[in-house]
Write an enzyme that holds these catalytic residues in place. Structure first.
Site, PDB file in Angstrom:
ATOM      1  N   LYS A 295      46.972  56.068  31.249  1.00 40.25           N
ATOM      2  CA  LYS A 295      45.652  56.403  30.701  1.00 40.25           C
ATOM      3  C   LYS A 295      45.707  56.621  29.194  1.00 40.25           C
ATOM      4  CE  LYS A 295      43.356  56.103  34.562  1.00 40.25           C
ATOM      5  NZ  LYS A 295      42.390  55.004  34.759  1.00 40.25           N
TER       6      LYS A 295
ATOM      7  N   ASN B 268      37.623  49.776  35.487  1.00 41.96           N
ATOM      8  CA  ASN B 268      37.616  51.030  36.248  1.00 41.96           C
ATOM      9  C   ASN B 268      38.712  51.119  37.303  1.00 41.96           C
ATOM     10  OD1 ASN B 268      36.192  53.434  37.778  1.00 41.96           O
ATOM     11  ND2 ASN B 268      36.401  51.779  39.270  1.00 41.96           N
TER      12      ASN B 268
ATOM     13  N   ARG C  81      34.163  51.290  45.720  1.00 43.25           N
ATOM     14  CA  ARG C  81      33.858  52.696  46.085  1.00 43.25           C
ATOM     15  C   ARG C  81      33.999  53.594  44.868  1.00 43.25           C
ATOM     16  NH1 ARG C  81      39.341  54.708  47.030  1.00 43.25           N
ATOM     17  NH2 ARG C  81      40.623  53.032  47.870  1.00 43.25           N
TER      18      ARG C  81
ATOM     19  N   SER D  94      41.209  58.894  31.455  1.00 46.09           N
ATOM     20  CA  SER D  94      41.246  60.168  32.176  1.00 46.09           C
ATOM     21  C   SER D  94      41.630  61.266  31.182  1.00 46.09           C
ATOM     22  CB  SER D  94      42.289  60.128  33.295  1.00 46.09           C
ATOM     23  OG  SER D  94      42.530  61.432  33.795  1.00 46.09           O
TER      24      SER D  94
ATOM     25  N   ALA E  18      50.693  58.268  31.252  1.00 45.91           N
ATOM     26  CA  ALA E  18      51.095  57.217  30.305  1.00 45.91           C
ATOM     27  C   ALA E  18      50.131  56.035  30.390  1.00 45.91           C
ATOM     28  CB  ALA E  18      52.525  56.766  30.606  1.00 45.91           C
TER      29      ALA E  18
ATOM     30  N   GLY F  25      37.201  47.525  40.514  1.00 43.10           N
ATOM     31  CA  GLY F  25      37.298  48.666  41.438  1.00 43.10           C
ATOM     32  C   GLY F  25      35.912  49.123  41.869  1.00 43.10           C
TER      33      GLY F  25
ATOM     34  N   TYR G 295      50.801  58.081  35.562  1.00 46.12           N
ATOM     35  CA  TYR G 295      49.337  58.027  35.420  1.00 46.12           C
ATOM     36  C   TYR G 295      48.919  58.416  33.995  1.00 46.12           C
ATOM     37  CZ  TYR G 295      44.415  58.905  36.695  1.00 46.12           C
ATOM     38  OH  TYR G 295      43.038  58.883  36.774  1.00 46.12           O
TER      39      TYR G 295
ATOM     40  N   ILE H 152      36.796  64.451  39.332  1.00 42.24           N
ATOM     41  CA  ILE H 152      35.567  63.901  39.895  1.00 42.24           C
ATOM     42  C   ILE H 152      35.758  63.797  41.408  1.00 42.24           C
ATOM     43  CG2 ILE H 152      33.990  61.908  39.807  1.00 42.24           C
ATOM     44  CD1 ILE H 152      34.357  63.320  37.048  1.00 42.24           C
TER      45      ILE H 152
HETATM   46  P1  NAP Z   1      39.047  55.380  44.079  1.00 39.56           P
HETATM   47  O1  NAP Z   1      37.960  56.018  44.863  1.00 39.56           O
HETATM   48  O2  NAP Z   1      40.439  55.402  44.602  1.00 39.56           O
HETATM   49  O3  NAP Z   1      38.621  53.869  43.747  1.00 39.56           O
HETATM   50  C1  NAP Z   1      39.452  53.001  43.029  1.00 39.56           C
HETATM   51  C2  NAP Z   1      38.948  51.583  43.207  1.00 39.56           C
HETATM   52  O4  NAP Z   1      39.868  50.704  42.526  1.00 39.56           O
HETATM   53  C3  NAP Z   1      38.938  51.163  44.666  1.00 39.56           C
HETATM   54  O5  NAP Z   1      37.788  50.394  44.909  1.00 39.56           O
HETATM   55  C4  NAP Z   1      40.211  50.345  44.781  1.00 39.56           C
HETATM   56  O6  NAP Z   1      40.183  49.342  45.764  1.00 39.56           O
HETATM   57  C5  NAP Z   1      40.244  49.675  43.417  1.00 39.56           C
HETATM   58  N1  NAP Z   1      41.582  49.161  43.140  1.00 39.56           N
HETATM   59  C6  NAP Z   1      42.770  49.819  43.241  1.00 39.56           C
HETATM   60  N2  NAP Z   1      43.777  49.002  42.925  1.00 39.56           N
HETATM   61  C7  NAP Z   1      43.228  47.810  42.612  1.00 39.56           C
HETATM   62  C8  NAP Z   1      43.775  46.566  42.200  1.00 39.56           C
HETATM   63  N3  NAP Z   1      45.082  46.375  42.058  1.00 39.56           N
HETATM   64  N4  NAP Z   1      42.922  45.537  41.953  1.00 39.56           N
HETATM   65  C9  NAP Z   1      41.583  45.689  42.123  1.00 39.56           C
HETATM   66  N5  NAP Z   1      41.023  46.845  42.500  1.00 39.56           N
HETATM   67  C10 NAP Z   1      41.833  47.897  42.749  1.00 39.56           C
HETATM   68  O7  NAP Z   1      39.158  56.005  42.613  1.00 39.56           O
HETATM   69  P2  NAP Z   1      38.078  56.685  41.663  1.00 39.56           P
HETATM   70  O8  NAP Z   1      38.256  58.144  41.734  1.00 39.56           O
HETATM   71  O9  NAP Z   1      36.731  56.084  41.869  1.00 39.56           O
HETATM   72  O10 NAP Z   1      38.681  56.221  40.258  1.00 39.56           O
HETATM   73  C11 NAP Z   1      38.131  55.176  39.477  1.00 39.56           C
HETATM   74  C12 NAP Z   1      38.756  55.234  38.094  1.00 39.56           C
HETATM   75  O11 NAP Z   1      38.478  56.512  37.503  1.00 39.56           O
HETATM   76  C13 NAP Z   1      40.278  55.098  38.099  1.00 39.56           C
HETATM   77  O12 NAP Z   1      40.686  54.336  36.984  1.00 39.56           O
HETATM   78  C14 NAP Z   1      40.751  56.523  37.958  1.00 39.56           C
HETATM   79  O13 NAP Z   1      42.025  56.602  37.379  1.00 39.56           O
HETATM   80  C15 NAP Z   1      39.666  57.095  37.068  1.00 39.56           C
HETATM   81  N6  NAP Z   1      39.571  58.560  37.127  1.00 39.56           N
HETATM   82  C16 NAP Z   1      39.246  59.192  38.284  1.00 39.56           C
HETATM   83  C17 NAP Z   1      39.164  60.584  38.293  1.00 39.56           C
HETATM   84  C18 NAP Z   1      38.800  61.358  39.526  1.00 39.56           C
HETATM   85  O14 NAP Z   1      38.869  62.588  39.452  1.00 39.56           O
HETATM   86  N7  NAP Z   1      38.438  60.746  40.615  1.00 39.56           N
HETATM   87  C19 NAP Z   1      39.418  61.304  37.120  1.00 39.56           C
HETATM   88  C20 NAP Z   1      39.750  60.622  35.969  1.00 39.56           C
HETATM   89  C21 NAP Z   1      39.802  59.246  35.985  1.00 39.56           C
HETATM   90  P3  NAP Z   1      40.721  49.605  47.280  1.00 39.56           P
HETATM   91  O15 NAP Z   1      39.519  49.986  48.036  1.00 39.56           O
HETATM   92  O16 NAP Z   1      41.271  48.298  47.672  1.00 39.56           O
HETATM   93  O17 NAP Z   1      41.800  50.659  47.213  1.00 39.56           O
END
Ligand code: NAP
Length: 247
Positions: free
Chosen positions: A159, A90, A16, A142, A157, A13, A155, A188
């Site tokens: 995490k 990630n 971005r 998370s 479950a 991931g 989600y 975030i």
């Molecule tokens: P994001 O901006 O939506 O980025 C997620 C990344 O994962 C994107 O590059 C996406 O690619 C990629 N992805 C999604 N499905 C995929 C798949 N099947 N195979 C390969 N890549 C895939 O999310 P983020 O906020 O940076 O989150 C990153 C991690 O942190 C996640 O695990 C999320 O659960 C965790 N997290 C985030 C927060 C928050 O507040 N943001 C809080 C707690 C935990 P595409 O560009 O193709 O969609």
């Protein structure tokens, strides 16, 4: 000299958000980066940024929920980079809705990407880590996996599952000096949270002692630490990066 000089990190991931921030942070401390996203072009920009920092970078397209795609990606990364020292699981998605409205498809999609994806990459790299008697696994969980959340039972479950996976892998691979830890980010600022309305945002801020949402870099700083030799004696832990929200 950086903390990760001569290391190779595979980050899923990485196109971005938090994944890109982690890739750039690790590269900033010396690591070469194998960047994985659904399509290689999604993480091409991240790779360009890594190369501009003087590090090597490779872009791979793979759905983390596909065992065949994950195995091929790991094979290619090991061939291109020569080795992998650090795995950052990630990639993640949300499909939020209340339990009684949640479809089986919404449940499966979130569990397959968030939990099975981490399992598949960990399994695919475990042999290499065991053989080289070193390795760092950093799973992005998370705080929702710790405390649950209405509207996010899939989600939460997934995490909580990632945390169980992290601890079990830590126990299995510790004798080979491979560590496995999780980061539990709070809220975030990324595309994932951009959809939150002003009202939700205000309520959230009231629950965060440090008084702000986190940045992707806040999470990346924790990932750098857990990926480095400075965390050699830390395994099976969950590091919460949430401004003090859950304590
Ligand atoms: P994001 O901006 O939506 O980025 C997620 C990344 O994962 C994107 O590059 C996406 O690619 C990629 N992805 C999604 N499905 C995929 C798949 N099947 N195979 C390969 N890549 C895939 O999310 P983020 O906020 O940076 O989150 C990153 C991690 O942190 C996640 O695990 C999320 O659960 C965790 N997290 C985030 C927060 C928050 O507040 N943001 C809080 C707690 C935990 P595409 O560009 O193709 O969609």
């Amino acid at each position: 000299m950086g903390l990760l000089e001569h290391k190779v990190a595979l980050v899923t991931g990485a196109g971005r958000g938090i994944g890109r921030a982690i890739a750039l942070k690790l590269a900033g401390d010396g690591a070469d980066i194998a960047a994985v996203d659904l399509k290689p072009e999604f993480c091409a920009e991240t790779c360009d940024m890594v190369r501009a920092m003087g590090r090597r970078a490779w872009a791979y397209g793979a759905d983390v929920a596909s065992a065949a795609a994950v195995e091929q990606t790991v094979e290619k990364a090991l061939a291109d980079a020569g080795k992998v020292d650090i795995l950052v699981n990630n990639a993640g998605i949300t499909k939020d809705t209340l339990l009684m409205r949640m479809s089986e498809a919404d449940w499966d999609a979130v569990l397959n990407i968030n939990l099975k994806g981490a399992f598949l990459f960990t399994k695919a790299l475990a042999r290499a880590f065991v053989k080289q008697r070193s390795g760092r696994i950093v799973n992005i969980a998370s705080v929702i996996g710790l405390v649950g959340n209405a509207g996010q039972c899939n989600y939460a479950a997934s995490k909580a599952g990632v945390i169980g996976l992290t601890k079990s892998v830590a126990r299995e691979l510790a004798s080979r000096s491979v560590t496995s830890n999780a980061i539990a980010p709070g809220f975030i600022e990324t595309k994932m949270t951009a959809v939150l309305g002003e009202d939700v945002r205000r309520k959230l801020l009231n629950q965060i002692p440090l008084g702000r949402l986190g940045s992707a870099e806040d999470v990346a700083n924790a990932a750098l630490f857990l990926a480095s030799d400075q965390a050699a004696y830390i395994t099976g832990q969950v590091l919460t990066v949430d401004g003090g929200m859950v304590m």
